[in-house]
Design an enzyme around this catalytic site. Structure first.
Site, PDB file in Angstrom:
ATOM      1  N   ARG A 123       1.391  -1.046   0.228  1.00 40.30           N
ATOM      2  CA  ARG A 123       0.386  -0.231  -0.061  1.00 40.30           C
ATOM      3  C   ARG A 123       0.758   1.026  -0.133  1.00 40.30           C
ATOM      4  O   ARG A 123       1.944   0.836   0.406  1.00 40.30           O
ATOM      5  CB  ARG A 123      -0.788   0.079   0.878  1.00 40.30           C
ATOM      6  CG  ARG A 123      -1.952  -0.933   0.870  1.00 40.30           C
ATOM      7  CD  ARG A 123      -2.750  -1.208   2.465  1.00 40.30           C
ATOM      8  NE  ARG A 123      -2.143  -1.438   3.528  1.00 40.30           N
ATOM      9  CZ  ARG A 123      -2.325  -1.825   4.696  1.00 40.30           C
ATOM     10  NH1 ARG A 123      -2.889  -1.770   4.914  1.00 40.30           N
ATOM     11  NH2 ARG A 123      -1.024  -2.307   6.213  1.00 40.30           N
ATOM     12  N   GLU A 179       6.924 -13.258  21.495  1.00 37.72           N
ATOM     13  CA  GLU A 179       5.855 -13.223  22.780  1.00 37.72           C
ATOM     14  C   GLU A 179       4.629 -12.719  22.256  1.00 37.72           C
ATOM     15  O   GLU A 179       3.346 -13.445  22.525  1.00 37.72           O
ATOM     16  CB  GLU A 179       6.720 -12.417  23.510  1.00 37.72           C
ATOM     17  CG  GLU A 179       6.080 -11.502  25.310  1.00 37.72           C
ATOM     18  CD  GLU A 179       5.687 -13.400  25.553  1.00 37.72           C
ATOM     19  OE1 GLU A 179       5.136 -13.822  26.448  1.00 37.72           O
ATOM     20  OE2 GLU A 179       6.247 -14.684  26.065  1.00 37.72           O
ATOM     21  N   VAL A 236       0.622 -15.130  21.549  1.00 35.54           N
ATOM     22  CA  VAL A 236      -0.543 -15.276  22.647  1.00 35.54           C
ATOM     23  C   VAL A 236      -0.742 -13.961  24.016  1.00 35.54           C
ATOM     24  O   VAL A 236       0.468 -13.925  24.263  1.00 35.54           O
ATOM     25  CB  VAL A 236       0.072 -16.866  23.313  1.00 35.54           C
ATOM     26  CG1 VAL A 236      -1.300 -17.381  24.170  1.00 35.54           C
ATOM     27  CG2 VAL A 236      -0.044 -17.658  22.443  1.00 35.54           C
ATOM     28  N   GLY A 250      -1.706 -11.615  23.491  1.00 34.77           N
ATOM     29  CA  GLY A 250      -1.289  -9.787  23.234  1.00 34.77           C
ATOM     30  C   GLY A 250       0.059  -9.428  23.992  1.00 34.77           C
ATOM     31  O   GLY A 250       1.399  -9.372  23.863  1.00 34.77           O
ATOM     32  N   ILE A 285       0.617  -9.630  26.923  1.00 39.41           N
ATOM     33  CA  ILE A 285       0.773 -10.210  28.025  1.00 39.41           C
ATOM     34  C   ILE A 285       2.005 -10.946  28.156  1.00 39.41           C
ATOM     35  O   ILE A 285       2.322 -11.833  27.364  1.00 39.41           O
ATOM     36  CB  ILE A 285      -0.665 -11.044  28.452  1.00 39.41           C
ATOM     37  CG1 ILE A 285      -1.691 -10.475  28.759  1.00 39.41           C
ATOM     38  CG2 ILE A 285      -0.206 -11.573  30.143  1.00 39.41           C
ATOM     39  CD1 ILE A 285      -2.094 -11.057  28.856  1.00 39.41           C
ATOM     40  N   GLY A 304     -15.360  -2.577  17.380  1.00 39.34           N
ATOM     41  CA  GLY A 304     -14.016  -2.678  16.862  1.00 39.34           C
ATOM     42  C   GLY A 304     -13.887  -3.915  17.466  1.00 39.34           C
ATOM     43  O   GLY A 304     -12.237  -4.650  17.534  1.00 39.34           O
ATOM     44  N   LYS A 312      -3.689 -20.654  20.349  1.00 42.54           N
ATOM     45  CA  LYS A 312      -2.776 -20.033  21.337  1.00 42.54           C
ATOM     46  C   LYS A 312      -2.250 -21.388  22.845  1.00 42.54           C
ATOM     47  O   LYS A 312      -1.802 -21.365  22.519  1.00 42.54           O
ATOM     48  CB  LYS A 312      -3.250 -19.089  22.209  1.00 42.54           C
ATOM     49  CG  LYS A 312      -3.606 -17.948  21.016  1.00 42.54           C
ATOM     50  CD  LYS A 312      -4.515 -16.589  21.175  1.00 42.54           C
ATOM     51  CE  LYS A 312      -4.042 -15.387  19.669  1.00 42.54           C
ATOM     52  NZ  LYS A 312      -5.976 -14.137  20.938  1.00 42.54           N
TER      53      LYS A 312
END
Length: 413
Positions: A44, A124, A127, A129, A131, A182, A200
């Site tokens: 893009r 990392e 799984v 986000g 954390i 969202g 996950k």
């Protein structure tokens, strides 16, 4: 200056760039030198951005540039990410990804290739986000035999179930609200069908138990059939319904793996996790229960985990802490019918006295809904529960729903 390349400038990719720009001084202190994205691969047109001159459509330019030490992938899907990961590692570049599809499908192979080439393959952000759970699992908890993992691993489904529990919303209405805000894609199948959570939990189990687990072989059910009556029954029993990815080590060393809506008792650490948040409970034989909690998705939380991996790749020896993840061992996965089971059942067409003949020692919930009974079965196996349900249905019962109870998965030795 340390140079990296970024594959993809979507939600996570743009978040990585934002962190590199906003926290550049902090990252320079952490990495020992300034960290800069020399290339951003995206088809893009982003020429209007302040760093618009760094965009390219040529992966070969990235692979062949000796200045690029780390390649960061934030695209999703197995291809072309897998090909780019292999090419990067073969070129002696570390590879960092947030892509759970790639990691679940090819993690063991890419880890082995990275070790062979003396570079990092880090994931990392795949799984939970933002954390931090994978690094503690493979490093901080190495003194433990992991006996169980249970996680709320998908923020979309947790938001939907939270609204159903707190406000009595129907599934369809809660999903529509998640899409409006969202939190859910227009095609939410991967989330509400449980497939995202399955990938996950397979990654977590692969690290905890040392073998690749194939998501295609893991029993997986989503939340589309959960009703307001199920949620009400859960509350009367003293729990909440959550989409859980669960992995437990059986006494004989085999592993139980499952993704399903589960009845979580209120005294469990996971019961109170609401909204779009994620949480992973890890049980070790020495430490007991630990909980990792936080935002499981989102632009900056996920990008935070990605950039943390970038700094690790730039500053740490590649093979200082090998990830205990070997090839798939099919015999390690215990058949679901042998797994322990207890379930919440909603049943119509049979009175409670007759029900107790098929489900002895069950707990009948009060008060009963009009035209149906609700009960929690005694502990058994999935196979025994299947047989009891089939017998009851042959005698005229209609099982309206069946929701597994999340049991304690292990304790401190």
């Amino acid at each position: 200056m340390k140079k990296i390349a970024l594959l993809g400038h979507g939600v996570v990719g743009s978040g990585v760039m934002e962190i590199l720009e906003r926290n550049s001084a902090l990252l320079e202190r952490q990495a020992g030198e300034q960290v800069e994205a020399k290339y951003i691969l995206d088809r893009r047109d982003f020429s209007a951005l302040p760093y618009g001159d760094r965009f390219t459509t040529s992966f070969d330019a990235i692979r062949e540039d000796p200045e690029v030490a780390v390649v960061v992938e934030a695209l999703g899907g197995v291809e072309p990410a897998y090909g780019w990961a292999r090419a990067s590692l073969l070129a002696g570049k570390s590879f960092v990804t947030s892509n759970k599809e790639l990691v679940a499908a090819k993690g063991d192979e890419l880890l082995a290739l990275a070790a062979e080439k003396g570079v990092h393959f880090l994931f990392e952000a795949s799984v939970g986000g933002g954390i931090p759970v994978l690094q503690p699992l493979r490093e901080s908890l190495t003194a433990n035999h992991i006996t169980g993992i249970a996680g709320i691993l998908n923020g979309t489904t947790n938001f939907i179930l939270t609204r159903m529990f707190q406000e009595g919303m129907a599934f369809a209405d809660a999903l529509a609200l998640a899409q409006e805000l969202g939190y859910a894609e227009q095609d939410p199948t991967a989330d509400v069908g449980g497939f995202d959570a399955c990938r996950k939990i397979c990654i977590l189990a692969s690290i905890a138990f040392g073998s690749r687990f194939d998501p295609e072989k893991v029993p997986t059910r989503g939340i589309t059939a959960i009703s307001a009556r199920d949620v009400a029954c859960a509350a009367r029993w003293g729990g909440a319904i959550k989409l859980i990815g669960r992995a437990g080590r059986a006494p004989d060393g085999r592993v139980d793996l499952e993704v399903a809506p589960m009845l979580v008792p209120n005294d469990c650490l996971l019961a109170g996790v609401g909204g779009v948040y994620n949480a992973v409970q890890v049980t070790g034989d020495m430490v007991g229960n630990t909980l990792f909690y936080g935002p499981g998705a989102g632009k900056l939380p996920t990008a935070s985990a990605v950039v943390g991996d970038v700094v690790t790749a730039l500053t740490q020896p590649a093979n200082s802490r090998p990830v205990p993840w070997g090839p798939e061992k099919p015999e390690l996965l215990r058949p679901q019918e042998e797994s322990p089971a207890r379930a919440l059942l909603r049943v119509a067409g049979m009175d409670r006295q007759d029900l107790t003949a098929f489900f002895p020692d069950c707990q009948l919930l009060e008060p009963a809904e009009e035209g149906e009974e609700a009960l929690v079965t005694a502990p058994s196996t999935q196979g025994e529960l299947d047989a009891a349900q089939s017998a009851a249905e042959a005698a005229g019962a209609r099982v309206l729903s069946r929701i597994t109870v999340l049991e304690e998965m292990g304790a401190r030795a």
